[in-house]
Design a protein around this motif. Structure first.
Motif, short mmCIF file in Angstrom:
data_model
loop_
_atom_site.label_atom_id
_atom_site.label_comp_id
_atom_site.label_asym_id
_atom_site.label_seq_id
_atom_site.Cartn_x
_atom_site.Cartn_y
_atom_site.Cartn_z
N VAL A 286 0.84 -1.20 0.00
CA VAL A 286 0.00 0.00 0.00
C VAL A 286 0.87 1.25 0.00
N GLU A 287 1.90 1.25 0.84
CA GLU A 287 2.78 2.42 0.92
C GLU A 287 3.61 2.59 -0.35
N ARG A 288 4.08 1.48 -0.92
CA ARG A 288 4.91 1.57 -2.11
C ARG A 288 4.13 2.06 -3.33
N SER A 289 2.83 1.77 -3.39
CA SER A 289 2.04 2.14 -4.57
C SER A 289 1.58 3.59 -4.54
N ALA A 290 1.71 4.25 -3.39
CA ALA A 290 1.31 5.66 -3.30
C ALA A 290 2.35 6.54 -3.96
N LYS A 291 1.89 7.55 -4.69
CA LYS A 291 2.80 8.43 -5.43
C LYS A 291 3.29 9.61 -4.61
N LEU B 26 -8.34 -5.88 2.49
CA LEU B 26 -7.63 -4.84 3.24
C LEU B 26 -6.83 -3.96 2.30
N TRP B 27 -6.18 -4.57 1.32
CA TRP B 27 -5.42 -3.80 0.33
C TRP B 27 -6.35 -2.91 -0.49
#
Length: 629
Positions: free
Chosen positions: A549-554, A617-618
């Motif tokens: 989730v954190e890695r996919s945020a820009k 959850l994701w």
């Protein structure tokens, strides 16, 4: 005097000249309900994995949704009272389950009255001892002590318009977590534990408890902590257990503490007979290492507090403004004195004058430094375990020196540690709550009273919950390991009681020290060693979800929105499963017939359901893109 000037320029969200509804009947009733709910949920979680999670933000969100959506009330100060009372329930749950289940492990007759007395006295001491520190730590050092959970909760309260959407996330998570728990462990439609051996690797086992709460915990604590916990589990179940099995395969004699030869033990038998002692030694050492590492902070905190009191002598009294009024000091000191005297002479416990003095000394010392430490690192990083272990060891040594040994001495030492542990947990949470109140403009004495009401509410039911849990699941069993309390039992026995396999405990201690040289958090890994790998594996899945989730945020803002949404949903999963776990325990205790075995013995079904839950959850977390939380 720079802190004074900064303090004088600070303006709370609700100014001192405004008077909004705050300690109302509605807020008190709602706060009591949530204190009991989150206290029960954290008790279940603490018994399962030895960790608890913060309830302040979920409580604030639920409070806003109910007070605004149902009662059409729009007072941020009422919401603050509700979350303050709820965190009292969380703290009481933590203080109780980290210590008191040891009484059940000793087969000591335990009454609800005894448990209530212990957590009430500890809870009240935690509140009372924090009151004199508020002016110094919360007000005078507002710019230097951020109190991260308290500040975050204040931001949630200030941005109250998001309450409706956020409350739905918690509600949905609560419903899903509860339904999965009911279907799996209630109706037994499928088994909730997945386990498999490894081909040509005798007694090497990997497994997974398909519990929604563990998925939620992993998401909240993040991938690094979850990974270290899983590392401990793999060390135990894929390294130590097979090694013990291999080297003991040719022995025809039982090796202490087991009463059968190793060659006749499976993985679970080796874990129960040997690994738990290694894990206990590692957890104890990890806790003490954590405490030792914070000694500079402890000493610095004590010195800073003393200097702060001296520098601000005569200026730390409650002012005339609404936002400056604490509970009257004379009632606070009278309350502390009365509690210590009651502890010394009560028929409920047998700690004596020595135990009461130890509670007064260690309580005030550790509460003072812990209240400052949580201001810097947050409640989740406070070395409560280390301070409780230190208290237990010192008190047991004092009791032994005075001839107070055997079971009575062990129970008395545990009681002292339990009261101090509860005081520390409550003081840490009330510190965060008072920070929230300072930012939003709450009335301090009303928050302090609300905390005490929350302590009473949660203390009234925590004994009932512990007794039920023991009757339904059995303390110390794989279903309810109670890791922190089992550690307290072993430490007390080691000093005052029966013989212990000290070699195994020292092996665990050596492992913890080695882990520190690897740069790992020895306490977290040690908990993973002590618990079955089946517990740490689902936590790692939650950590993986958080990582992706954190890695996919820009952007940083998008990442925060996503993580916040996921945290609320994960909190719902934890609360939902935990509450249904308590309900199942009540049904079992009441004699209701619960199926003994799952109707489906497939490993695949629960694993697929767990993966679907992780995917959900994701998905919920990623809905935070370009939307308000």
């Amino acid at each position: 005097m720079s802190n004074n000037s900064k303090e004088s320029n600070f303006v709370p969200y609700v100014s001192a000249s405004r008077s909004l509804p705050e300690l109302t009947v509605t807020a008190i009733i709602l706060g009591i309900i949530l204190a009991v709910i989150f206290g029960a949920a954290n008790a279940y979680l603490g018994l399962l994995i030895g960790l608890t999670v913060s309830a302040s933000i979920p409580a604030a969100v639920i409070s806003m949704a109910i007070l605004r959506g149902v009662f059409r009330r729009n007072s941020i100060l009422e919401n603050n009272i509700v979350q303050t009372m709820t965190t009292a329930g969380e703290a009481i749950g933590a203080g109780a389950v980290f210590t008191l289940p040891a009484l059940f492990l000793w087969k000591v007759p335990v009454s609800q009255g005894l448990i209530m007395f212990i957590v009430l006295t500890g809870g009240f001491l935690g509140v009372f001892m924090m009151v004199p520190l508020r002016q110094l730590l919360i007000v005078r050092e507002h710019e230097t002590l951020p109190y991260p959970e308290g500040t975050a909760c204040a931001e949630v309260l200030k941005s109250g318009e998001e309450g409706g959407t956020s409350a739905k996330l918690i509600g949905i998570g609560l419903a899903i977590g509860g339904v999965v728990k009911a279907l799996g462990d209630g109706f037994k439609l499928f088994k909730t534990e997945v386990e498999t051996g490894i081909s040509h690797f005798k007694n090497a086992v990997v497994g997974l408890d398909a519990f929604p709460s563990l998925l939620g915990v992993g998401y909240i604590i993040g991938p690094r902590v979850a990974g270290e916990m899983l590392g401990g589990g793999l060390l135990a179940w894929v390294v130590l257990i097979p090694a013990i099995s291999f080297f003991g395969s040719g022995s025809a004699h039982a090796i202490f503490p087991a009463d059968v030869p190793i060659s006749k033990l499976d993985a679970w038998g080796i874990w129960d007979s040997y690994i738990r002692y290694i894990g206990a030694g590692a957890v104890a050492t990890g806790g003490l290492i954590t405490l030792v590492k914070t000694i500079p902070t402890l000493v610095g905190s004590a010195i800073a507090t003393i200097k702060g009191v001296q520098a601000n002598r005569g200026q730390l009294k409650a002012g005339s403004l609404r936002t400056e009024k604490d509970m009257p000091a004379k009632y606070v000191w009278i309350g502390i004195l009365l509690i210590i005297l009651i502890i010394a002479f009560t028929p409920f416990t047998d700690v004596g004058i020595i135990g009461a003095i130890a509670i007064a000394v260690f309580g005030f010392l550790f509460v003072t430094v812990a209240s400052r430490i949580v201001g810097v690192v947050g409640s989740s990083s406070s070395p409560v375990s280390g301070m409780t272990i230190a208290t237990l060891l010192i008190v047991t040594l004092i009791y032994k020196a005075t001839g107070f040994t055997g079971m009575n001495g062990m129970v008395a030492a545990l009681t002292v540690a339990a009261i101090v542990c509860t005081a520390l947990a409550v003081a840490g949470d009330v510190s965060q709550d008072l920070k929230t109140g300072y930012i939003v403009g709450g009335t301090p004495w009303k928050q302090q009273v609300a905390m005490m009401i929350g302590v009473v509410a949660s203390a009234s039911v925590i004994g009932f919950i512990l007794i039920l849990m023991n009757k339904a699941y059995v303390m110390g069993s794989p279903a309810l390991p109670a890791p922190k309390a089992a550690l307290m039992k072993i430490l007390a026995e080691g000093v005052l009681g029966s013989d212990l396999p000290w070699t195994l405990i020292f092996i665990g201690a050596a492992i913890a020290i080695t882990l520190e040289f690897f740069g790992l958090n020895s306490l977290v890994v040690a908990v993973g060693i002590y618990l079955p790998v089946h517990t740490s594996a689902p936590i790692m899945f939650g950590g993986f979800v958080r990582y992706f989730v954190e890695r996919s945020a820009k952007t940083k803002e998008e990442r925060k929105l996503r993580v916040d949404r996921g945290t609320l949903f994960a909190s719902g999963l934890i609360a939902g499963e935990s509450l249904i776990g308590v309900v199942i325990a009540i049904l079992i205790a009441a004699g209701v017939s619960i199926p003994d075995a799952a109707k489906s013995a497939s490993n695949l079904l629960p694993f697929i359901l767990f993966l679907i839950l992780a995917g959900l959850l994701w998905f919920v977390s990623n809905k935070g893109k370009n939307q308000n939380v």
